[in-house]
Design a protein around this motif. Structure first.
Motif, PDB file in Angstrom:
ATOM      1  N   LEU A  85       0.547  -1.352   0.326  1.00 49.09           N
ATOM      2  CA  LEU A  85      -0.103  -0.442  -0.252  1.00 49.09           C
ATOM      3  C   LEU A  85       0.440   1.242   0.287  1.00 49.09           C
ATOM      4  N   PHE A  86       1.907   1.725   1.228  1.00 46.40           N
ATOM      5  CA  PHE A  86       2.835   2.411   0.736  1.00 46.40           C
ATOM      6  C   PHE A  86       3.643   2.500  -0.229  1.00 46.40           C
ATOM      7  N   ASP A  87       3.941   1.233  -1.171  1.00 41.39           N
ATOM      8  CA  ASP A  87       4.612   1.439  -2.640  1.00 41.39           C
ATOM      9  C   ASP A  87       3.846   1.596  -3.445  1.00 41.39           C
ATOM     10  N   MET A  88       2.760   1.822  -3.708  1.00 45.75           N
ATOM     11  CA  MET A  88       1.556   1.854  -4.437  1.00 45.75           C
ATOM     12  C   MET A  88       1.139   3.456  -4.353  1.00 45.75           C
ATOM     13  N   THR A  89       1.364   4.439  -3.625  1.00 49.36           N
ATOM     14  CA  THR A  89       0.746   5.289  -3.340  1.00 49.36           C
ATOM     15  C   THR A  89       2.024   5.764  -3.486  1.00 49.36           C
ATOM     16  N   GLN A  90       3.791   5.754  -2.678  1.00 52.71           N
ATOM     17  CA  GLN A  90       4.409   6.764  -3.646  1.00 52.71           C
ATOM     18  C   GLN A  90       4.715   6.971  -4.753  1.00 52.71           C
ATOM     19  N   THR A  91       4.731   5.997  -5.143  1.00 50.30           N
ATOM     20  CA  THR A  91       5.179   5.357  -6.660  1.00 50.30           C
ATOM     21  C   THR A  91       3.875   6.162  -7.766  1.00 50.30           C
ATOM     22  N   ILE A  92       2.618   6.114  -7.346  1.00 49.14           N
ATOM     23  CA  ILE A  92       1.890   6.933  -8.415  1.00 49.14           C
ATOM     24  C   ILE A  92       2.622   8.326  -8.304  1.00 49.14           C
ATOM     25  N   ARG A  93       2.581   9.127  -7.006  1.00 58.83           N
ATOM     26  CA  ARG A  93       3.178  10.161  -6.622  1.00 58.83           C
ATOM     27  C   ARG A  93       4.309  10.593  -7.487  1.00 58.83           C
ATOM     28  N   ARG A  94       5.385   9.633  -7.852  1.00 58.88           N
ATOM     29  CA  ARG A  94       6.941   9.693  -8.078  1.00 58.88           C
ATOM     30  C   ARG A  94       6.508   9.786  -9.312  1.00 58.88           C
ATOM     31  N   THR A  95       5.618   8.701  -9.410  1.00 59.25           N
ATOM     32  CA  THR A  95       5.867   8.087 -11.210  1.00 59.25           C
ATOM     33  C   THR A  95       5.174   9.328 -12.365  1.00 59.25           C
ATOM     34  N   PHE A  96       4.071  10.165 -11.557  1.00 58.27           N
ATOM     35  CA  PHE A  96       2.836   9.641 -12.643  1.00 58.27           C
ATOM     36  C   PHE A  96       2.859  11.743 -12.260  1.00 58.27           C
ATOM     37  N   LYS A  97       2.414  12.201 -13.555  1.00 57.31           N
ATOM     38  CA  LYS A  97       2.270  13.306 -13.454  1.00 57.31           C
ATOM     39  C   LYS A  97       0.716  13.768 -13.167  1.00 57.31           C
ATOM     40  N   HIS A  98       0.894  14.790 -11.598  1.00 60.48           N
ATOM     41  CA  HIS A  98      -0.287  15.751 -11.166  1.00 60.48           C
ATOM     42  C   HIS A  98      -1.581  17.152 -12.225  1.00 60.48           C
ATOM     43  N   VAL A  99      -1.904  16.199 -13.268  1.00 56.10           N
ATOM     44  CA  VAL A  99      -2.645  17.603 -13.739  1.00 56.10           C
ATOM     45  C   VAL A  99      -3.400  18.212 -13.443  1.00 56.10           C
ATOM     46  N   THR A 139      -4.430   6.303 -18.179  1.00 58.33           N
ATOM     47  CA  THR A 139      -3.817   7.131 -17.315  1.00 58.33           C
ATOM     48  C   THR A 139      -2.830   6.570 -16.816  1.00 58.33           C
ATOM     49  N   LEU A 140      -2.684   5.037 -17.607  1.00 61.22           N
ATOM     50  CA  LEU A 140      -1.144   4.171 -17.435  1.00 61.22           C
ATOM     51  C   LEU A 140      -0.414   4.911 -18.455  1.00 61.22           C
ATOM     52  N   GLU A 141      -1.033   4.685 -19.386  1.00 62.76           N
ATOM     53  CA  GLU A 141      -0.469   5.328 -21.244  1.00 62.76           C
ATOM     54  C   GLU A 141       0.352   6.332 -21.354  1.00 62.76           C
ATOM     55  N   LEU A 142      -0.754   7.857 -20.220  1.00 61.11           N
ATOM     56  CA  LEU A 142      -0.272   8.694 -20.496  1.00 61.11           C
ATOM     57  C   LEU A 142       1.011   9.484 -19.246  1.00 61.11           C
ATOM     58  N   ALA A 143       0.420   8.403 -18.469  1.00 64.17           N
ATOM     59  CA  ALA A 143       1.208   8.518 -16.951  1.00 64.17           C
ATOM     60  C   ALA A 143       1.410   9.642 -16.194  1.00 64.17           C
ATOM     61  N   SER A 144       0.108  10.158 -16.413  1.00 65.76           N
ATOM     62  CA  SER A 144      -0.725  11.644 -16.297  1.00 65.76           C
ATOM     63  C   SER A 144      -2.261  11.340 -16.165  1.00 65.76           C
ATOM     64  N   ASP A 161      -3.027   8.795  -0.245  1.00 72.08           N
ATOM     65  CA  ASP A 161      -3.533   9.720  -1.413  1.00 72.08           C
ATOM     66  C   ASP A 161      -2.284   9.514  -2.600  1.00 72.08           C
ATOM     67  N   PRO A 162      -2.431   9.010  -3.717  1.00 71.40           N
ATOM     68  CA  PRO A 162      -1.443   9.033  -4.470  1.00 71.40           C
ATOM     69  C   PRO A 162      -1.091  10.014  -4.849  1.00 71.40           C
ATOM     70  N   SER A 163      -1.475  11.017  -5.024  1.00 73.70           N
ATOM     71  CA  SER A 163      -1.572  12.462  -5.721  1.00 73.70           C
ATOM     72  C   SER A 163      -0.496  13.216  -4.930  1.00 73.70           C
ATOM     73  N   SER A 164      -0.632  12.593  -4.292  1.00 76.44           N
ATOM     74  CA  SER A 164       0.646  13.719  -2.709  1.00 76.44           C
ATOM     75  C   SER A 164       1.758  12.296  -2.535  1.00 76.44           C
ATOM     76  N   GLY A 165       1.622  11.252  -2.204  1.00 73.63           N
ATOM     77  CA  GLY A 165       2.143   9.853  -1.348  1.00 73.63           C
ATOM     78  C   GLY A 165       1.937  10.009  -0.099  1.00 73.63           C
ATOM     79  N   MET A 166       0.663  10.654  -0.486  1.00 78.84           N
ATOM     80  CA  MET A 166       0.709  10.481   1.793  1.00 78.84           C
ATOM     81  C   MET A 166      -0.468   9.360   2.192  1.00 78.84           C
ATOM     82  N   VAL A 167       0.195   8.616   3.457  1.00 77.50           N
ATOM     83  CA  VAL A 167      -0.667   7.819   3.884  1.00 77.50           C
ATOM     84  C   VAL A 167      -1.182   8.192   5.351  1.00 77.50           C
ATOM     85  N   GLY A 168      -2.750   8.056   5.876  1.00 71.21           N
ATOM     86  CA  GLY A 168      -2.971   8.959   6.529  1.00 71.21           C
ATOM     87  C   GLY A 168      -4.445  10.056   6.255  1.00 71.21           C
TER      88      GLY A 168
END
Length: 302
Positions: A146-160, A173-178, A238-245
């Motif tokens: 759960l931690f890894d998936m949350t933080q991976t989305i934050r790190r490797t996807f562009k939040h627009v 979303t996977l294809e665009l990475a955003s 929160d995958p946009s920020s990588g925060m858990v809690g």
């Protein structure tokens, strides 16, 4: 424990006076253990001929407004004061049987979780991406997954910011990475459900603090994920920020999918050219709790 004040104003502008059909509003935060509404005020102009409150099947507050007047402007202003208790997710709190994925939910939980286990998207690309968080034998430490998936989305996807209606398909979303916060949340929900983990969509508010201000100010509407973990129960991710809690997150609605958690929706009667603009303004401020005890306050309902 901070006290959040949330002011959310939506204004629709029309060239000529138009009629208004039923409007459905999901603006009052949920009554959860870690957040408690102290005061709630909802102002609608023109004044509705009738407004009623109910709760949907997920326990979200819903206001339904009907109108008799025509007008060239519709304004909905929600003001909330809320007692918020930040909480952390600790992997050590997970029940022993669920410490390692895959696991089976207890029999008594399966019925209530069924709709949150239903796949959102079934596609080999999504399955392959979700599998990257597992060991070669298909297992994983549940907390780490759960931690890894949350933080991976934050790190490797562009939040627009994406202003188009609807939600982007998770594979897109996977294809665009955003994607927007909604899109990233839906991607994570789809991936978790593909792994057999119950997940639901959350809409609400995000507080954006300014350390230089005595009273922190700033915020916006936001979307994220809750996962049901045996032991802690529903956990905010929160995958946009990588925060858990739940820190800085105020839940307004939880749902199986985003279309069930739209803050404001309704119809109007006129010509297509009558609609000029829609404006949304959100402000979230935080102040420390000045009361000695949580029970010392009384709140009013909207």
């Amino acid at each position: 424990m901070p006290i959040f004040t949330i002011r959310h104003v939506t204004t629709y502008h029309y060239k000529d006076p138009v009629g208004f059909g039923e409007h459905r509003m999901m603006l009052r935060p949920r009554d959860d253990d870690d957040q408690r509404v102290l005061e709630a005020e909802l102002k609608v102009t023109p004044a509705p001929s009738e407004i009623s409150w109910t709760r949907d099947s997920f326990g979200n507050h819903v206001a339904i407004a009907h109108f008799a007047e025509r007008a060239s402007e519709l304004r909905v202003e929600s003001t909330i004061r809320l007692d918020h208790a930040p909480g952390e997710f600790r992997a050590a709190d997970i029940e022993d049987f669920a410490q390692t994925h895959p696991f089976a939910y207890a029999e008594e939980d399966r019925h209530s979780l069924a709709c949150f286990l239903t796949p959102l998207s079934q596609h080999p690309k999504l399955d392959r991406w979700a599998a990257t968080f597992l060991r070669k034998d298909g297992s994983a430490d549940t907390g780490e997954l759960l931690f890894d998936m949350t933080q991976t989305i934050r790190r490797t996807f562009k939040h627009v910011a994406r202003h188009e209606k609807g939600i982007q398909d998770p594979v897109r979303t996977l294809e665009l990475a955003s994607g927007s916060c909604r899109d990233l949340a839906v991607l994570m929900i789809a991936a978790l459900r593909s792994l057999g983990i119950a997940a639901r969509f959350v809409s609400g508010y995000l507080h954006l603090g300014d350390d230089d201000d005595e009273e922190d100010a700033g915020g916006n509407t936001h979307a994220w994920v809750q996962v049901y973990v045996p032991g802690p129960g529903w956990v905010d991710l929160d995958p946009s920020s990588g925060m858990v809690g739940n820190e800085n997150l105020v839940r307004v609605a939880v749902a199986h999918e985003p279309r069930e958690a739209i803050p404001l929706q309704g119809t109007w009667i006129g010509t297509a050219s009558d609609h000029l603009a829609m404006k949304v303004a959100v402000r979230v401020t935080a102040a420390p709790d000045a009361c000695d005890g949580r029970g010392a306050r009384t709140g009013t309902g909207g």
